[in-house]
Design an enzyme around this catalytic site. Structure first.
Site, PDB file in Angstrom:
ATOM      1  N   GLY A 112       1.970   3.265  -1.365  1.00  0.00           N
ATOM      2  CA  GLY A 112       3.302   2.659  -1.517  1.00  0.00           C
ATOM      3  C   GLY A 112       4.238   3.607  -2.234  1.00  0.00           C
ATOM      4  CG  ASN A 113       8.079   3.646  -1.805  1.00  0.00           C
ATOM      5  OD1 ASN A 113       8.857   2.892  -2.353  1.00  0.00           O
ATOM      6  ND2 ASN A 113       7.874   3.647  -0.492  1.00  0.00           N
TER       7      ASN A 113
END
Ligand code: CTP
Length: 306
Positions: A112-113
């Site tokens: 993810g981020n």
């Protein structure tokens, strides 16, 4: 005495108001017809104030006639009509993407981020405030929408974001893609949690579908497409390449090098570049203010070309 105090408060509020004022009078029928009242109403109109006319019916005095304050429902519907008539995006359909995407490694882990979704949510709210019918496709986030008219579609992966956005774009007049989409995903997600007893691991990655590029291919003449670019170096050059490559009308550039800009912050500093390379640079502002700037540029882009 109580009335005098109330009148003074009303007068103080009225005289300090910088906005347009609407007034819904209520009084006995003879008072309402009196020349002094009619002259005062004319005077208020001359200041740009607007009357919500009283209705006919039973009055506080027990008499029947004109002077009964408009019913609350009538006042609300009058104001709703008033406020929507100048909205610049009334009748337009908008798609917004926001937040991160999560690409599963196994049932408990993902790639993810750090995107919070705040910028995209602020844009969705501002487009809706300008009268647009908004669909917000958003990745995992903890945000709530204030405007209950916005259609919210929660997704997790880049693939889900792609499917929901492609569908919504078919009937949209404009789209703003602010989501921080994962560019890669594991070729396959493990069905069971990966145990560390399995030793060292390589996770093979494959590119995700690029939603913005696909919308750029689908785009018809009367649709406006806005992308985002988050860059760490050669910011403007990279953003200009993305405009051409993805067939965009506008790109909103934010740099990881600007203090106060980027993921999770409540502020952002952006430049907006159009397809003719015209660039507008904005100061560091709250994301709500940045959303207003972006929507203003979009509105100009949608105006009929002269
Ligand atoms: N975007 C998208 N789908 C993807 C990747 C990006 O819709 N799979 C959109 C983003 O929402 C953003 C724009 O493309 O509006 C640019 O994203 P960015 O990550 O800056 O650029 P990329 O095109 O992914 O290129 P790179 O990461 O190499 O800079």
């Amino acid at each position: 005495m109580a009335n005098g105090l109330c009148d003074n408060l009303l007068l103080a509020t009225y005289l300090s108001a910088r906005c347009k004022v609407y007034f819904a009078p209520a009084m006995d029928l003879d008072m309402y017809k009196h020349k002094a009242t009619l002259d005062n109403i004319k005077r208020l109109h001359s200041f740009g104030n607007l009357i919500i006319h009283p209705g006919n019916g039973e009055l506080a005095s027990g008499l029947f006639g004109e002077g009964r304050m408009a019913e609350p429902e009538e006042i609300i519907s009058f104001l709703e009509k008033e406020f929507s008539k100048d909205l610049l995006l009334k009748g337009k359909k908008a798609l917004v993407t926001a937040g991160p995407t999560y690409e599963a490694i196994d049932p408990v882990r993902f790639i993810g981020n750090h995107s919070s979704g705040k910028m995209g949510f602020a844009i969705a709210e501002e487009l809706a405030a300008q009268g647009a019918e908004v669909t917000l496709v958003c990745g995992p986030n903890s945000l709530k929408l204030n405007n209950t008219d916005i259609t919210r579609i929660d997704i997790t992966s880049a693939e889900e974001l792609y499917n929901a956005s492609v569908k919504a774009f078919k009937t949209a007049d404009l789209a703003v893609l602010s989501a921080a989409v994962a560019d890669y995903k594991p070729v396959s997600a493990a069905k069971q949690k990966i145990k560390k007893t399995e030793g060292s691991k390589n996770i093979e990655l494959t590119p995700t579908k690029d939603t913005l590029a696909e919308l750029g291919k689908m785009k018809k003449k009367d649709q406006l497409l806005v992308g985002f670019a988050l860059e760490t170096n050669n910011e403007v050059e990279n953003a200009k390449v993305k405009i051409k490559k993805k067939n965009l009308d506008l790109i909103v550039l934010n740099s990881m090098n600007d203090k106060g800009a980027g993921f999770k912050k409540d502020t952002n500093k952006v430049s907006i570049i159009d397809k003719n390379n015209k660039t507008i640079k904005f100061e560091l502002k709250s994301k709500t203010e940045v959303a207003k700037d972006i929507v203003n540029v979009i509105i100009k882009g949608l105006s009929p070309k002269k």
